[in-house]
Every structure is written in C-alpha cells, then in structure tokens.
Design a protein around this motif. Structure first.
Motif, PDB file in Angstrom:
ATOM      1  N   GLN A 219      37.363  42.446  32.107  1.00 49.91           N
ATOM      2  CA  GLN A 219      38.526  41.978  31.364  1.00 49.91           C
ATOM      3  C   GLN A 219      39.115  43.088  30.496  1.00 49.91           C
ATOM      4  N   ALA A 220      38.248  43.959  29.974  1.00 46.12           N
ATOM      5  CA  ALA A 220      38.745  45.072  29.162  1.00 46.12           C
ATOM      6  C   ALA A 220      39.596  46.017  30.008  1.00 46.12           C
ATOM      7  N   VAL A 221      39.191  46.221  31.252  1.00 42.04           N
ATOM      8  CA  VAL A 221      39.983  47.073  32.145  1.00 42.04           C
ATOM      9  C   VAL A 221      41.348  46.429  32.410  1.00 42.04           C
ATOM     10  N   ILE A 287      38.282  51.493  43.329  1.00 44.30           N
ATOM     11  CA  ILE A 287      37.029  51.085  42.675  1.00 44.30           C
ATOM     12  C   ILE A 287      37.330  50.423  41.331  1.00 44.30           C
ATOM     13  N   ILE A 288      38.244  51.008  40.577  1.00 43.43           N
ATOM     14  CA  ILE A 288      38.614  50.456  39.265  1.00 43.43           C
ATOM     15  C   ILE A 288      39.219  49.067  39.416  1.00 43.43           C
ATOM     16  N   ALA A 289      40.151  48.917  40.349  1.00 43.17           N
ATOM     17  CA  ALA A 289      40.806  47.627  40.550  1.00 43.17           C
ATOM     18  C   ALA A 289      39.797  46.566  40.998  1.00 43.17           C
ATOM     19  N   CYS A 290      38.896  46.932  41.889  1.00 43.33           N
ATOM     20  CA  CYS A 290      37.896  45.968  42.368  1.00 43.33           C
ATOM     21  C   CYS A 290      36.962  45.532  41.243  1.00 43.33           C
ATOM     22  N   PHE A 291      36.541  46.461  40.402  1.00 49.20           N
ATOM     23  CA  PHE A 291      35.687  46.117  39.263  1.00 49.20           C
ATOM     24  C   PHE A 291      36.413  45.145  38.330  1.00 49.20           C
ATOM     25  N   ALA A 292      37.708  45.411  38.112  1.00 50.44           N
ATOM     26  CA  ALA A 292      38.483  44.590  37.177  1.00 50.44           C
ATOM     27  C   ALA A 292      38.615  43.146  37.660  1.00 50.44           C
TER      28      ALA A 292
END
Length: 611
Positions: A219-221, A287-292
């Motif tokens: 959620q922070a991302v 990777i960033i989008a998937c984690f978010a």
C-alpha cells in the motif's frame, strides 16, 4: 505434421498459463516456423494438443495478420504504407518493389523467393520509410537500399542493412536534452551501453526493489505512485496509482499484471526503444507494480512484429532469474514472481486493454464490454492491472528518488514527470525525445527535432498518435500536457507527433489514416466495422476526383453515428482525422470536389493509399 521438437516446445509453453488455450498463438507460430504457413493439418494438430475445437484455432489464425494461411516465399517482404512512411516516400518504393520483383502486392515471385505485402504501422516511424522481411527491420529506405537488400538476400541469404536494436535516426541522436535531465533514456544514451544486467546494475539498477522490499508495504508503494502523479503513458492517461488501488486487497485472490507492449499506434515508436535498449528498467518496474498489487504472475504482451524485442526481453528475463530478481523468494523478501513474454500476432486492437486480455487467453482480440472492469474481472476472470511499457519504466526512478522529485518535473499537479514523444514526418531530426511535460509543441518540433525539412512551412501535426485530432500552426504554443492539449481539442494519447509540411494533401492524410483504421477494426461493433469502410470509400473518391458536395455533410453525420457507439474507444479514434481535417482544411476538400482532382498530386510523392 509437427516435429517432436515443436511438440516439446509447446508443452514447455503450456506451463506459463493456467489454461491450455493461452498457448495458442505461440503454438501457431511454431507450426508456421516449421512449414512457412499454417496448413490445415497443422492447425488440427494444435487443436488436439490444446484440447480445442479446430474452429477455435481457425478463428484465431484468421484474425491475426502475422499468420500465413497459404504458402509464401522464402522472404516475406512487408512494407509499411501508413502515414509516416507515406510522408517519407513509401508509395514510390512500393511501386519500385513491384517493378523490381515483377509481381504485384499480395503475390509471390515465380521462383518462390519473395512475397510482397503492404502492411500497417510497424513502429519505425522515425526511420521511415521501412519494411520488415521475415523477422528483420530495414529502415531509412531508398530505392538503392532496396535493390541492395534484394540482391543480398538472393546471393547471401542475409543483408547487413537489417536493423538490430532500435535504430536511432541517422540525422538525429534521439535526444537533444542534457543527459542529466533524462530519466528513462539516461543510461541508453551513454555510449556503449548495451542494457545488459551487469551494466544496468552498475548504474544503480535493481536498487529500487531492494529499497522497496526493505522499507515499504504494498500500500505504501501505491501511495508513493499516487503522490507522484504518474499517469498512464499508453494513451488514456489514467492515474497509475489510482488504477492499482482499485485492485481488491484480499491476499487470497489470484491477481495478474499485464505489460502492454503492443505498440501499434501510427506515429509511435518509443516503447520499442525502451525494450531494445534498456529491458531491465522495464523488468524492475514490473516487479514493483506486481508487489504493489499483490500479483505473482505477469505477462509482457509484445506486438508480434517486435521479434527482436521479444528476444531481448527473453534474454533479460533469464538474466533476472539467474540473479535472483525473479522467481521464488526474491532477494529473501518472501515475494514470488514469474514473468513471461507473450507475443501477439498482428492486431492493433490488442493495444486496447481488454482485447489484450482476450488475446493472452488465446482468443480473437475483441474488446470486452465494461463493466466489469479488469480491476475485478480481468485475465482469466481475476483482478488485473494493465500498464504500458513507459509507465512501468518510470517506477524504479520514482521509488529511488521519491514522489516529490517526480512532481517537481513537468507541469504539476496533473502532468508530472517527463514524457517520451515520438517525432516523425517532415522534420530534420525525427526520433524519440524525453522532455519535461508542459513544454510547447513549438519547442519540440523546432528546437529538439530541428524544424521542418527543407525549411518549408508547417501545415499540420498530430499531437498524440493516429487517434488524436490534427493540430495546425496556430497550436504550436499549446503546452504538451494532458489538460492543455485536451482543452485545445485533441489529446496527448500515445505521444506520437507526426509533422506535415505544406506539400501534404490533408484529404490524402485523412485517407491514409482511415485506411489504417478500417483495416484494423476488429469487426465486433457494426458502427465501426461498417462505418470505417464507408468513410474510407468516401475519402478515396474525393481524393480521386470523384467527390460530391454532399460528401462534406455525409461524413460528419457518419462520424456522429460511430463515435461513442462502440464497445471500446476505437470508434472515437477513427473519426478524429476526418473531423479535424474538415474543421481546419475544409477548403481542400472543396477544391478536390470542385476541380475533380487532387491539387497536390503534382508534388509526386503523395499518392493515394491502398492495398
């Protein structure tokens, strides 16, 4: 029919998907690679392997243009005739090829060496005119280059004139900006940079995900991206963080991310450069989008024509897996992620997010009715985010440098950061330019792109790809941000800026784009399917000197029966060239009708389009 190696390859591809049908496009490519086309027996065998009815295989094979339903020559020549290539002399080259080979478009030479086809935009607009032969691109063509290419292929089986990675235009370096002001292009504009994992890491690559796993929750991302004001760079400009926030938070739900690399909008060729030159930047963004959003599987849907780019991505993904940036328990974070390349097969409509999802599922790329939206019912009926290549490539930089840094660039609060603009047509330095959002079109065209070829007068330009309404010289001082362009009557769209000088016939320009839209209509909606054909025929007869005064009222009426009456925005896009050229250049239409001819034919390079 299929070799044992081919069958084994299909079995390996099946592991990427939860349903067998999703392997259909790849399986058809394997059949075509082995036989040169898709024989009936091969399609039946694919149907058996994927547990489909033969008609389900046939309906896909007939929808996508890259599949050959009958034998073709050893070398399949596909020359682009869409607007940017047309402006730079594609039509005389098409005629030259026909004369040189002794065949017409759609035919194969008697010895079976060459088949000639004309095709729609191949995302090489800055190096127009161009053609694709099998999987190779040939750019900045002249008659002399065409002759050499044909000779090379006949005698050596290959030509040194084939392009490798994205080719920076010969008369421009792709960016006149200070390197320190660049974000997405910064590293690739460094001499000798290859985009390998080692070089990407040397420049700080994959530090963003290390920071993310250590410091941020999903959620922070999302909140960081929302604060940065990043909007989608694929066309609609929807706020990225807001799109992510629509995804249900339930950790037990399967979720997907789809990277839209189906760059097919005429005048647009930025994503190809990002893929070819710096693939790890995109992978880190994925990777960033998937984690978010909590996705553990991502698909990069790359347009079928980008055979080279698909290989670049496959190599980069292999490097990322080897280094521990993908797979199980990435960097000890407990987060798992699998990323796959899914190659399209030639259909502009698959750039529309729901058509893209249908294509990944192994179906025809027909847009879905919304609602429901992909955020809740996307790929395989699961929550899904679809983001563009440029959008995702921004994410590592935002996470490393913070949202305040990003919002300080561009035209805040609604148009933050830099934007990649593709400039093609009649400019001295065509190419991709990364600039802060909010500069004027005058600065882009005259300062960055060097002004009009031959110092002629600017007549018109398209500000955001073929789907955007035309602008004229009076719009040069419009700021290049989402709101300013919309208020002026067009849109930033895909970022494709096509420039036309005073020799260009606006009826011909509209005809060229209408040919593209008619060809690329998926056929699902009657207003689009039938209306685009009617509009194309009317424009064609006006250009050929057979127009009637009534056509000038008939066309807007037809446009009104198309726009807003289709499942996706394709209908709105296809009427933009007609309505805007009628608005700003009505006298040219009237002259064509009154004089029963095109007054610009004397320029020589402008010829009616058509297959």
């Amino acid at each position: 029919m299929l070799s044992e190696a081919g069958k084994k390859e299909i079995k390996g591809i099946l592991k990427r998907y939860p349903t067998k049908r999703s392997a259909l496009l790849s399986a058809l490519y394997i059949v075509q690679r082995e036989h040169g086309y898709l024989p009936k027996e091969g399609m039946v065998e694919v149907a058996e392997i994927l547990e489909l009815a033969p008609v389900q295989v046939l309906e896909a094979a007939t929808f996508y243009t890259l599949y050959n339903l009958k034998p073709v020559g050893k070398y399949l020549i596909q020359i682009c005739g869409t607007l940017s290539c047309g402006l730079m002399g594609a039509n005389p080259l098409i005629q030259h090829l026909q004369d040189k080979l002794g065949i017409k478009v759609g035919e194969t030479t008697p010895d079976g060496t060459f088949t000639l086809k004309t095709v729609e935009c191949l995302a090489s607009c800055g190096t127009a005119p161009m053609m694709q032969i099998n999987d190779d691109y040939y750019e900045n063509l002249t008659k002399e280059k065409v002759d050499q290419i044909l000779s090379d292929l006949k005698t050596k089986g290959k030509s040194p004139l084939a392009s490798g990675p994205f080719k920076v235009p010969e008369n421009g370096n792709g960016s006149s900006a200070n390197r320190d002001d660049l974000i997405l292009f910064k590293e690739m504009m460094t001499s000798g940079y290859t985009g390998s994992l080692k070089e990407y890491e040397k420049q700080g690559g994959y530090k963003a995900i290390r920071k993310m796993f250590k410091e941020h929750t999903p959620q922070a991302v999302i909140d960081i991206v929302k604060k940065a004001g990043l909007r989608g760079r694929g066309g609609a400009g929807f706020p990225t963080g807001m799109k992510w926030d629509f995804i249900p938070k339930d950790p037990n739900l399967t979720k997907y991310l789809c990277c839209n690399a189906d760059e097919s909008e005429p005048g647009t060729f930025k994503d190809r450069q990002l893929i070819d030159k710096d693939p790890h930047q995109l992978i880190e963004g994925i990777i960033i989008a998937c984690f978010a959003i909590g996705a553990h599987t991502a698909y990069i849907y790359i347009r079928g024509e980008f055979a080279f780019g698909a290989k670049v991505l496959e190599r980069a993904l292999a490097e990322a897996y080897q280094a521990g940036y993908l797979g199980k328990d990435i960097l000890g974070s407990g987060f798992d992620l699998e990323v796959y390349v899914h190659r399209g097969a030639g259909a502009y409509i698959c750039g529309e997010e729901t058509a893209l999802l249908e294509s990944i599922e192994g179906k025809r790329g027909l847009p879905r009715v919304k609602p429901p939206f992909p955020a809740t019912h996307g790929l395989y009926g699961k929550p899904t985010v679809v983001n563009n290549v440029e959008t995702l490539s921004n994410l590592p930089h935002i996470l490393m440098r913070g949202p305040d840094w990003f919002t300080a660039i561009g035209s805040p609060p609604k148009s933050t950061g830099t934007r990649l603009f593709c400039v093609s047509g009649h400019v001295k330095r065509p190419g991709n330019y990364e600039v802060p959002m909010g500069i004027t079109f005058r600065k882009l065209i005259y300062d960055y792109a060097g002004g009009i070829l031959g110092d002629r007068k600017l007549k018109a330009f398209i500000p955001g790809g073929a789907s955007a309404s035309f602008f004229t010289e009076e719009h040069l001082d419009v700021k290049m941000d989402f709101d300013a362009v919309a208020q002026a009557g067009s849109m930033l769209g895909s970022g494709g800026v096509t420039v036309m000088d005073d020799t260009v016939c606006m009826v011909w320009a509209a005809l060229s784009l209408m040919h593209f839209f008619h060809h690329e209509s998926c056929g699902k909606c009657t207003p689009c399917r039938e209306g685009s054909g009617w509009l194309y025929k009317i424009l064609q007869r006006i250009e050929n000197g057979e127009g009637q005064v009534e056509d000038l009222t008939l066309m807007p009426r037809l446009c009104g029966n198309i726009a807003g009456r289709t499942v996706c925005a394709f209908g709105d896009a296809e009427v933009a060239p007609i309505l805007s050229t009628l608005k700003y250049f009505r006298e040219e239409y009237e002259t064509h009708i009154r004089e029963k001819r095109c007054p610009f034919q004397k320029e020589g390079r402008l010829m009616s389009v058509g297959h």
